[in-house]
Scaffold this active site. Structure first.
Site, PDB file in Angstrom:
ATOM      1  N   HIS A   1      64.307  23.741  30.009  1.00  0.00           N
ATOM      2  CA  HIS A   1      64.823  23.734  28.101  1.00  0.00           C
ATOM      3  C   HIS A   1      66.635  23.482  28.651  1.00  0.00           C
ATOM      4  CE1 HIS A   1      66.043  26.327  25.292  1.00  0.00           C
ATOM      5  NE2 HIS A   1      66.828  26.944  25.578  1.00  0.00           N
TER       6      HIS A   1
ATOM      7  N   GLU B   1      58.778  21.025  26.600  1.00  0.00           N
ATOM      8  CA  GLU B   1      58.793  21.995  27.727  1.00  0.00           C
ATOM      9  C   GLU B   1      57.769  22.929  26.237  1.00  0.00           C
ATOM     10  OE1 GLU B   1      61.713  25.037  27.047  1.00  0.00           O
ATOM     11  OE2 GLU B   1      63.132  24.204  25.900  1.00  0.00           O
TER      12      GLU B   1
ATOM     13  N   CYS C   1      53.481  -9.469  23.396  1.00  0.00           N
ATOM     14  CA  CYS C   1      54.566  -8.500  23.341  1.00  0.00           C
ATOM     15  C   CYS C   1      55.562  -8.372  24.242  1.00  0.00           C
ATOM     16  CB  CYS C   1      53.521  -7.504  25.011  1.00  0.00           C
ATOM     17  SG  CYS C   1      54.958  -6.321  25.412  1.00  0.00           S
TER      18      CYS C   1
ATOM     19  N   GLU D   1      55.153   1.039  11.187  1.00  0.00           N
ATOM     20  CA  GLU D   1      56.545   0.666  12.416  1.00  0.00           C
ATOM     21  C   GLU D   1      57.283  -0.334  11.986  1.00  0.00           C
ATOM     22  OE1 GLU D   1      54.358   1.382  16.961  1.00  0.00           O
ATOM     23  OE2 GLU D   1      54.235  -0.911  16.213  1.00  0.00           O
TER      24      GLU D   1
ATOM     25  N   TYR E   1      49.601   0.190  13.457  1.00  0.00           N
ATOM     26  CA  TYR E   1      50.710   0.940  13.612  1.00  0.00           C
ATOM     27  C   TYR E   1      51.451  -0.002  13.447  1.00  0.00           C
ATOM     28  CZ  TYR E   1      49.130  -1.772  17.912  1.00  0.00           C
ATOM     29  OH  TYR E   1      49.297  -2.828  18.511  1.00  0.00           O
TER      30      TYR E   1
ATOM     31  N   CYS F   1      55.789  -5.059  21.346  1.00  0.00           N
ATOM     32  CA  CYS F   1      56.785  -4.599  21.742  1.00  0.00           C
ATOM     33  C   CYS F   1      57.968  -4.842  22.171  1.00  0.00           C
ATOM     34  CB  CYS F   1      55.559  -3.915  23.332  1.00  0.00           C
ATOM     35  SG  CYS F   1      53.879  -4.296  23.383  1.00  0.00           S
TER      36      CYS F   1
ATOM     37  N   LYS G   1      60.196  -5.134  18.707  1.00  0.00           N
ATOM     38  CA  LYS G   1      59.698  -3.605  18.157  1.00  0.00           C
ATOM     39  C   LYS G   1      60.434  -2.794  18.883  1.00  0.00           C
ATOM     40  CE  LYS G   1      56.907  -1.349  19.360  1.00  0.00           C
ATOM     41  NZ  LYS G   1      55.435  -1.383  18.998  1.00  0.00           N
TER      42      LYS G   1
END
Length: 621
Positions: free
Chosen positions: A596, A601, A183, A328, A324, A188, A191
């Site tokens: 908002h 939302e 990671c 990515e 993935y 992670c 990346k």
């Protein structure tokens, strides 16, 4: 509470174990905690403890085994104590074993009858029975990644003597890295930073619509980016080493390999070997990228192990794979202005919701990424050396005899990962692994079939391969082993995000899996396209971002699948994942007031179901 204790019945030599305080048939939380404490005291205070039932033939076999070995045992007959049912219930929480006999040897949970005899045949039982074994450490953790470090540091905080062994075998291209695991070094962290670099390029394009004016040509410098990222990673490596030192965890940069029960050989980079012993071990060795097994793959191709510290810009790149990791990497390389092709054997993002996966791919194509579907490489040849050089790739169709050729500067393989478990001597001590995947089967307390060996992280069979899961599992494991705690890692409804150019976040079931488990007629799927406010002035497409929830109609429309494709999907999905842990329903979403204007939302106003067939395209803010 009355007494809970063993009673005198004919049995092999052994004095009867006693618990001076007993329990009632219905335990309060306080009584349960007190019983648990006393059981732990019994286990820790005696060489051998057998929780038995006087009429159980399997219990009798175990007692006879210890009698034949001349070993004195402390026996608690659960059918002859005031509340054996409650004792057995708490034992189940402690050991994840509901049956008797339940055997502990020198504080190690051996298991039941079969596992005790297996341990005897393998020599493990004799090893455990050694009087006061003088181990070098209470715990040795093999692997210095997220899960291993989490477990090691927590165990040290709880007062145990801990050693971490970590050694990175260089990739075929010679890449290695420091403490912290995949990671931090090649996963992670770099990346996400390269993903951010690509997003900044898109922001530059959008900025002109917002009034920003700049005349000079803007270009990206690969070297500047990688140097900054590697400097940050270096600081994290140092931070991990400092944290281990502060918690008095011993750290050795050596490769760990079991040589016999409770004993491991550590080999450093110079080939020097040292052996260490421990009462317990945790395997947290993670995974490494898989290669194709074709001509030229290890000689000329790179993987994610190499990309993030590559000293030169990769240029025109072929990404092989549809995981993935593949998408990515392809996404941020394209976002940095490179020509990128993705070669896909079958489907995008296998295991993820396929509607969402195809939307991810469609957006990437709009951003200039080329997809070659239903092809696999068969040969990689070097045409020119250089940084980068030139490579010719020959690929074959998965649906017929057709072959194609292409020339690229870099070929990045991202076809999956293999567990690092097959060269560490696990077979010497009898730890079972999946021979095909290298994964380690464990029970729900991360224990392998060998009682003193545990595993956490990506090496686990059938568990999500995610850093936060490894961190949580490692921490809770240490607390159970050394802190008397009972909490187990919850592997259900774990949120995750794919950091493609348009991020995809999800939690719970994919639509395909939900249909398999609950049947289509019992589900309601609410969905909509949405247009982020930030995209409006920038004139970006108003029907690309997508939101979807999957509800179980038989359970009050409980949300069992949550999916979002849009900017900052990770920030969105994290909060809703907590709500799903609390039993989120469609009505609760409807009752929630949205913030908002935000992307999140949209989940508070979902009205259109897939079953209705109504239009979900957006025409305004």
């Amino acid at each position: 509470m009355g007494d809970v204790r063993g009673v005198s019945v004919p049995s092999p030599p052994g004095r009867r174990a006693r618990l001076s305080a007993a329990v009632t048939s219905r335990l309060s939380s306080a009584a349960r905690e007190e019983l648990r404490r006393r059981l732990l005291g019994l286990i820790e205070g005696h060489r051998v403890v057998i929780f038995s039932k006087s009429y159980c033939p399997h219990s009798t076999r175990v007692k006879e085994l210890f009698s034949s070995l001349g070993v004195e045992c402390n026996i608690l007959e659960l059918d002859q104590v005031d509340d054996g049912v409650s004792v057995q219930e708490v034992l189940s929480e402690l050991t994840n074993q509901r049956t008797v006999p339940n055997i502990f040897v020198n504080k190690v949970h051996v298991g039941g009858c079969d596992r005790t005899f297996q341990a005897h045949q393998s020599g493990l039982l004799q090893k455990l029975l050694q009087d006061d074994p003088a181990y070098d450490y209470d715990l040795i953790v093999i692997g210095g990644g997220s899960g291993g470090l989490s477990c090691a540091q927590e165990a040290a905080v709880l007062g145990r003597k801990v050693l971490v062994l970590d050694f990175v075998v260089p990739s075929p291209q010679g890449t290695s890295w420091g403490l912290g695991g995949t990671c931090v070094n090649v996963g992670c962290i770099p990346k996400k930073l390269m993903h951010q670099a690509a997003l900044l390029g898109q922001a530059l394009t959008d900025s002109r619509k917002f009034g920003w004016e700049y005349s000079q040509q803007v270009k990206h410098n690969w070297g500047t980016m990688t140097e900054a990222i590697q400097n940050h990673i270096g600081s994290l490596n140092w931070g991990y080493r400092l944290s281990l030192r502060e918690k008095t965890v011993a750290y050795i940069n050596s490769y760990g390999e079991f040589v016999e029960h409770h004993k491991i050989k550590a080999t450093n980079g110079k080939g020097q070997e040292t052996c260490y012993t421990a009462a317990k071990f945790v395997v947290a060795t993670g995974e490494r990228p898989r290669y194709l097994g074709i001509q030229g793959d290890k000689e000329y191709c790179i993987t994610s192990d190499d990309l993030f510290s590559l000293p030169y810009c990769p240029g025109t790149t072929l990404v092989v794979g549809a995981s993935y990791v593949a998408l990515e990497c392809a996404g941020f390389l394209a976002g940095l202005g490179l020509e990128v092709t993705v070669m896909v054997r079958s489907v995008l993002l296998r295991g993820f919701d396929q509607e969402m996966a195809e939307r991810v791919g469609s957006y990437m194509e709009q951003q200039g990424v080329r997809f070659l579907r239903k092809f696999v490489p068969v040969v990689v040849q070097q045409l020119e050396k250089g940084s980068p050089g030139k490579l010719k790739v020959v690929a074959k169709s998965t649906e017929g005899p057709e072959t194609i050729e292409g020339v690229y500067n870099t070929v990045l393989l991202a076809i999956g990962r293999d567990s690092c478990t097959k060269k560490m001597g696990l077979e010497k001590i009898g730890v079972k692994i999946n021979e095909k995947s290298g994964k380690i089967p464990v029970n729900d307390v991360e224990q392998t079939n060998v009682p003193y060996v545990y595993a956490v992280g990506d090496v686990l069979e059938g568990k999500p391969e995610l850093t936060p899961i490894a961190v949580q599992a490692g921490k809770l494991l240490a607390r159970r082993l050394f802190g008397g705690r009972l909490e187990k890692c919850d592997y259900v409804n774990v949120p995750t995000v794919v950091f493609t150019p348009l991020e995809y976040g999800c939690c719970g079931y994919s639509e395909e899996r939900a249909v398999e488990v609950y049947q289509k007629e019992n589900l309601e799927v609410y969905h909509t396209l949405f247009w982020p406010l930030e995209w409006t002035v920038a004139c970006r497409d108003n029907n690309t971002c997508y939101a979807k929830i999957i509800c179980n109609k038989l359970d009050d429309d409980r949300v069992i699948g949550f999916h979002v494709l849009g900017p900052n999907a990770g920030e969105i999905i994290q909060g809703f994942a907590a709500a799903m842990k609390c039993g989120l329903t469609k009505q609760l979403l409807d009752d929630t007031i949205g913030i908002h204007p935000t992307c999140a939302e949209v989940f508070t106003t979902l009205q259109v179901t897939k079953a209705s067939g109504l239009d979900i395209t957006q025409k305004g803010c």
